[in-house]
Design a protein around this motif. Structure first.
Motif: not given
Length: 342
Positions: A241-261
């Motif tokens: 789970l030490t990798m979880f912050p990176l994975l959570a930040a990645t999926v959040c930002l990827a979806m949000v940026v993808g949505f606003v396009t």
């Protein structure tokens, strides 16, 4: 049946077939592009641990559920009376609309599928926008917080997350959102829209923020499961789970940026963000494979669930067509009457 009703029924059937065709075409285009990207990196799907891929899809659906419940709560707060089942059904089927150019089909699908007593299309659509903006706002703020704490060297991505979070968050402030809806002259369609909007208060929005935090955390878990399915990522996933912050930040930002396009499904944009965030840790090949695999698992999960839900009818009470405004359930064929839930 009169000729007018017969023609109306045929027209509705034709529209439904066109919508289904557009959704199928959009989904297929996304799947085909994703598979092509994997092949370009000489990766074989045979290497994958498929039970983790299935888990990624299930976690995606589970993470979307709190957002769907929030949409239902928004409608009830604005004096609508949808059935809970039809709202959740419409929410998940409506997901497929984002793969059609323009993304407006999401609103069309949700407002046409949700059923209940006295539903008004303008209010239901308003709830769709409020839910979507809240989802974007929470996702951006979640990503910004994680990036600022653990990955502050990603200056551009941090600025993007903060910018989107502030913009979407400001719009979802109840007084601001109510003002925007009124400026759009929705009152011409629904003279009582201001009374409906009064139910959209800080308590309801705070509930939505909590629901979305839970949802985004589960979506981060979906990317975690995706990485666990790729053997080449094992060495970096050893820390758990030490990798979880990176994975959570990645999926959040990827979806949000993808949505606003304006790109259907955020195709390419979402993958770029994932690769940008993942490549420094996992390497370019694993980054590409994870981005594509996440899209494929989510797509298949969405299609599978939407197919199942569409096959199950949404039983709803007859609507009263209040305010003289057509309600979504009035225009949905084959609606069976049922008792209104308590």
């Amino acid at each position: 049946m009169s000729k007018a009703k017969l023609w109306k029924s045929r027209a509705m059937t034709a529209v439904q077939l066109i919508v289904v065709a557009l959704v199928v075409w959009g989904v297929w285009q996304n799947i085909q592009k994703a598979i092509d990207q994997v092949h370009q990196n000489n990766f074989s799907f045979g290497q994958l641990r498929w039970h983790w891929v299935i888990a990624a899809g299930l976690l995606y659906l589970l993470g979307s559920l709190p957002m769907g419940i929030f949409w239902y709560r928004l409608m009830t707060a604005m004096k609508q009376h949808p059935t809970f089942w039809s709202a959740i059904r419409a929410f998940f089927i409506g997901h497929l609309g984002k793969y059609v150019p323009g993304k407006a089909l999401v609103v069309v699908l949700r407002t046409s599928l949700v059923q209940g007593t006295g539903l008004q299309r303008s209010v239901v659509a308003t709830a769709v926008f409020a839910e979507t903006l809240t989802m974007v706002s929470v996702g951006a703020v979640y990503a910004a917080a994680l990036i600022a704490i653990w990955f502050s060297h990603h200056h551009l991505l941090l600025l993007i997350a903060v910018g989107i979070g502030l913009a979407a968050g400001f719009v979802t402030l109840p007084p601001v959102f109510r003002r925007i809806v009124l400026l759009l002259k929705v009152s011409k369609i629904n003279p009582e829209i201001e009374q409906n909007l009064a139910g959209l208060n800080y308590r309801v929005m705070a509930w939505g923020w909590c629901a979305n935090v839970i949802g985004w955390t589960l979506l981060g878990g979906s990317l975690f499961a995706t990485m666990a399915s790729i053997p080449d990522a094992d060495v970096h996933m050893a820390g758990g789970l030490t990798m979880f912050p990176l994975l959570a930040a990645t999926v959040c930002l990827a979806m949000v940026v993808g949505f606003v396009t304006p790109i259907p499904g955020g195709m390419g944009v979402r993958e770029y963000v994932i690769m940008e965030m993942m490549a420094p840790v996992f390497g370019p090949v694993v980054a590409v494979v994870s981005a594509v695999l996440l899209r494929v698992s989510w797509l298949l999960a969405e299609v599978a669930l939407a197919t199942i839900l569409y096959a199950i009818p949404a039983r709803a009470p007859q609507t009263d067509g209040s305010l003289g405004e057509p309600s979504p359930s009035e225009e949905s064929p084959n609606t069976d009457p049922a008792q209104r839930p308590a």
